[in-house]
Design a protein around this motif. Structure first.
Motif, mmCIF file in Angstrom:
data_model
loop_
_atom_site.group_PDB
_atom_site.id
_atom_site.type_symbol
_atom_site.label_atom_id
_atom_site.label_comp_id
_atom_site.label_asym_id
_atom_site.label_seq_id
_atom_site.Cartn_x
_atom_site.Cartn_y
_atom_site.Cartn_z
ATOM 1 N N VAL A 146 0.842 -1.179 0.000
ATOM 2 C CA VAL A 146 0.000 0.000 0.000
ATOM 3 C C VAL A 146 0.873 1.223 0.000
ATOM 4 O O VAL A 146 2.031 1.188 0.382
ATOM 5 N N GLY A 147 0.317 2.347 -0.412
ATOM 6 C CA GLY A 147 1.025 3.623 -0.316
ATOM 7 C C GLY A 147 0.335 4.469 0.722
ATOM 8 O O GLY A 147 -0.879 4.508 0.792
ATOM 9 N N ALA A 148 1.114 5.148 1.529
ATOM 10 C CA ALA A 148 0.545 6.010 2.550
ATOM 11 C C ALA A 148 1.367 7.266 2.635
ATOM 12 O O ALA A 148 2.554 7.258 2.363
ATOM 13 N N ALA A 149 0.760 8.378 2.992
ATOM 14 C CA ALA A 149 1.489 9.629 3.177
ATOM 15 C C ALA A 149 1.372 10.027 4.630
ATOM 16 O O ALA A 149 0.303 10.098 5.184
ATOM 17 N N LEU A 150 2.489 10.295 5.256
ATOM 18 C CA LEU A 150 2.531 10.687 6.654
ATOM 19 C C LEU A 150 2.979 12.135 6.733
ATOM 20 O O LEU A 150 4.038 12.480 6.222
ATOM 21 N N ALA A 151 2.190 12.989 7.402
ATOM 22 C CA ALA A 151 2.583 14.385 7.561
ATOM 23 C C ALA A 151 3.603 14.472 8.681
ATOM 24 O O ALA A 151 3.337 14.103 9.798
ATOM 25 N N LEU A 152 4.785 14.964 8.354
ATOM 26 C CA LEU A 152 5.866 14.977 9.333
ATOM 27 C C LEU A 152 6.631 16.283 9.237
ATOM 28 O O LEU A 152 7.101 16.638 8.174
ATOM 29 N N ALA A 153 6.822 16.976 10.327
ATOM 30 C CA ALA A 153 7.787 18.068 10.476
ATOM 31 C C ALA A 153 7.989 18.864 9.206
ATOM 32 O O ALA A 153 9.083 19.038 8.728
ATOM 33 N N GLY A 154 6.906 19.351 8.636
ATOM 34 C CA GLY A 154 7.026 20.233 7.484
ATOM 35 C C GLY A 154 7.169 19.532 6.157
ATOM 36 O O GLY A 154 7.555 20.138 5.174
ATOM 37 N N GLY A 155 6.895 18.252 6.063
ATOM 38 C CA GLY A 155 7.008 17.584 4.783
ATOM 39 C C GLY A 155 6.201 16.319 4.749
ATOM 40 O O GLY A 155 5.524 15.961 5.705
ATOM 41 N N LEU A 156 6.256 15.634 3.634
ATOM 42 C CA LEU A 156 5.557 14.366 3.479
ATOM 43 C C LEU A 156 6.574 13.263 3.294
ATOM 44 O O LEU A 156 7.528 13.400 2.550
ATOM 45 N N VAL A 157 6.368 12.189 3.992
ATOM 46 C CA VAL A 157 7.183 11.005 3.795
ATOM 47 C C VAL A 157 6.260 9.930 3.254
ATOM 48 O O VAL A 157 5.245 9.626 3.855
ATOM 49 N N PHE A 158 6.607 9.375 2.125
ATOM 50 C CA PHE A 158 5.772 8.353 1.507
ATOM 51 C C PHE A 158 6.324 6.978 1.842
ATOM 52 O O PHE A 158 7.516 6.743 1.728
ATOM 53 N N GLN A 208 19.945 16.495 8.389
ATOM 54 C CA GLN A 208 20.671 17.756 8.346
ATOM 55 C C GLN A 208 21.304 18.010 9.703
ATOM 56 O O GLN A 208 20.648 17.861 10.737
ATOM 57 N N LYS A 209 22.556 18.412 9.684
ATOM 58 C CA LYS A 209 23.296 18.624 10.925
ATOM 59 C C LYS A 209 22.676 19.749 11.748
ATOM 60 O O LYS A 209 22.400 20.833 11.234
ATOM 61 N N GLY A 210 22.452 19.473 13.038
ATOM 62 C CA GLY A 210 21.993 20.482 13.977
ATOM 63 C C GLY A 210 20.555 20.913 13.801
ATOM 64 O O GLY A 210 20.120 21.885 14.420
ATOM 65 N N ARG A 211 19.780 20.206 12.995
ATOM 66 C CA ARG A 211 18.388 20.593 12.747
ATOM 67 C C ARG A 211 17.512 19.357 12.845
ATOM 68 O O ARG A 211 17.047 18.810 11.846
ATOM 69 N N ALA A 212 17.288 18.922 14.072
ATOM 70 C CA ALA A 212 16.548 17.683 14.299
ATOM 71 C C ALA A 212 15.158 17.729 13.686
ATOM 72 O O ALA A 212 14.646 16.726 13.183
ATOM 73 N N GLU A 213 14.544 18.935 13.685
ATOM 74 C CA GLU A 213 13.177 19.044 13.183
ATOM 75 C C GLU A 213 13.088 18.824 11.676
ATOM 76 O O GLU A 213 12.004 18.568 11.130
ATOM 77 N N THR A 214 14.214 18.930 10.968
ATOM 78 C CA THR A 214 14.198 18.742 9.517
ATOM 79 C C THR A 214 14.609 17.333 9.100
ATOM 80 O O THR A 214 14.627 17.036 7.907
ATOM 81 N N ASN A 215 14.943 16.500 10.060
ATOM 82 C CA ASN A 215 15.393 15.147 9.743
ATOM 83 C C ASN A 215 14.180 14.253 9.489
ATOM 84 O O ASN A 215 13.858 13.347 10.260
ATOM 85 N N VAL A 216 13.527 14.547 8.388
ATOM 86 C CA VAL A 216 12.254 13.927 8.060
ATOM 87 C C VAL A 216 12.416 12.425 7.831
ATOM 88 O O VAL A 216 13.313 11.977 7.129
ATOM 89 N N GLY A 217 11.530 11.662 8.438
ATOM 90 C CA GLY A 217 11.481 10.229 8.221
ATOM 91 C C GLY A 217 12.401 9.409 9.101
ATOM 92 O O GLY A 217 12.215 8.196 9.217
ATOM 93 N N VAL A 218 13.397 10.044 9.747
ATOM 94 C CA VAL A 218 14.395 9.279 10.497
ATOM 95 C C VAL A 218 13.765 8.582 11.694
ATOM 96 O O VAL A 218 13.970 7.373 11.913
ATOM 97 N N GLN A 219 13.000 9.309 12.493
ATOM 98 C CA GLN A 219 12.397 8.688 13.672
ATOM 99 C C GLN A 219 11.329 7.680 13.286
ATOM 100 O O GLN A 219 11.137 6.675 13.975
ATOM 101 N N ASP A 220 10.638 7.923 12.174
ATOM 102 C CA ASP A 220 9.679 6.927 11.702
ATOM 103 C C ASP A 220 10.391 5.644 11.302
ATOM 104 O O ASP A 220 9.902 4.540 11.576
#
Length: 235
Positions: free
Chosen positions: A10-22, A209-221
């Motif tokens: 299946v395909g799903a879109a997750l809204a995360l920290a200013g972006g979409l991770v598919f 991205q270094k020093g910008r945890a909020e932009t590290n999209v998808g990592v915690q997922d």
């Protein structure tokens, strides 16, 4: 994570920290007795051959089924991702892994060992010898470097052929780089539709991205997904 046990692709879109991770997800809900894994090369013979070619010494593989094995070509961003898995962010520049890199994560009663093996040519000789010790394979691809997709595909399918049941998490990394291909493109480019229905499979976009945890999209997922897969295989 809700919905992870749904069977099928299946395909799903997750809204995360200013972006979409598919996410492309294939998960078999009903546990089946799995036949023995594909025959792997003799570890001692393969290790000796690799060392004769000048590859650096690596640690002995751990007990069967105890590790998350993190692989991918050089420059894919494996080490940065592992730092984020362990600490939640990347606070300093990291050097490419010349041998191996290991971290541990404790989640409630689950202890997870991540082992990264470098992606330069001389280290790829070691990859298959560690497969039988892995419970999950994480394969990282630089999604902004399509010229290396064919080489990544060759090595990935060689690993998958050696073990038809090992769960796979493919991380389409560097989604923040201009020209990066999305996970649907990576799915097609790496021919993941041919890996078989018996394998648990996820394709997830990530960026660090270094020093910008909020932009590290998808990592915690990705981290939570790996932990859930380890939990399920441990149960």
């Amino acid at each position: 994570m809700a919905g992870l046990r749904e069977a099928g692709l299946v395909g799903a879109a997750l809204a995360l920290a200013g972006g979409l991770v598919f996410v492309l997800w294939s998960f078999i809900q009903t546990k089946k007795a799995q036949p023995g894994r594909g025959k792997l090369p003799d570890p001692d013979r393969q290790r000796a051959a690799a060392e004769r070619r000048g590859a650096p010494a690596l640690p002995e593989p751990q007990e069967a089924g105890t590790q998350v094995l993190v692989l991918g070509l050089e420059g894919a961003g494996k080490t940065s991702l592992l730092h984020c898995f362990a600490t939640g962010s990347l606070e300093q520049d990291v050097s490419p892994t010349q041998g191996f890199n290991a971290i541990s994560i404790n989640k409630e009663e689950l202890h997870i060992e991540f082992l990264e093996i470098g992606g330069v040519e001389k280290l790829r000789d070691y990859w298959q010898m560690y497969l039988k010790k892995a419970r999950v394979l994480v394969f990282v691809v630089d999604s902004a470097d399509p010229a290396h997709f064919p080489l990544a595909k060759t090595h990935l399918h060689r690993l998958l052929a050696a073990d038809p049941y090992l769960p796979l998490v493919l991380l389409a990394n560097k989604q923040d780089v201009a020209g990066a291909r999305g996970v649907a493109d990576l799915y097609e480019a790496l021919s993941l539709g041919t890996v078989g229905d018996a394998r648990k499979l996820c394709v997830l976009g990530t960026q660090v991205q270094k020093g910008r945890a909020e932009t590290n999209v998808g990592v915690q997922d990705a981290r939570e997904l790996i932990i859930e897969m380890m939990n399920n295989s441990h149960a």
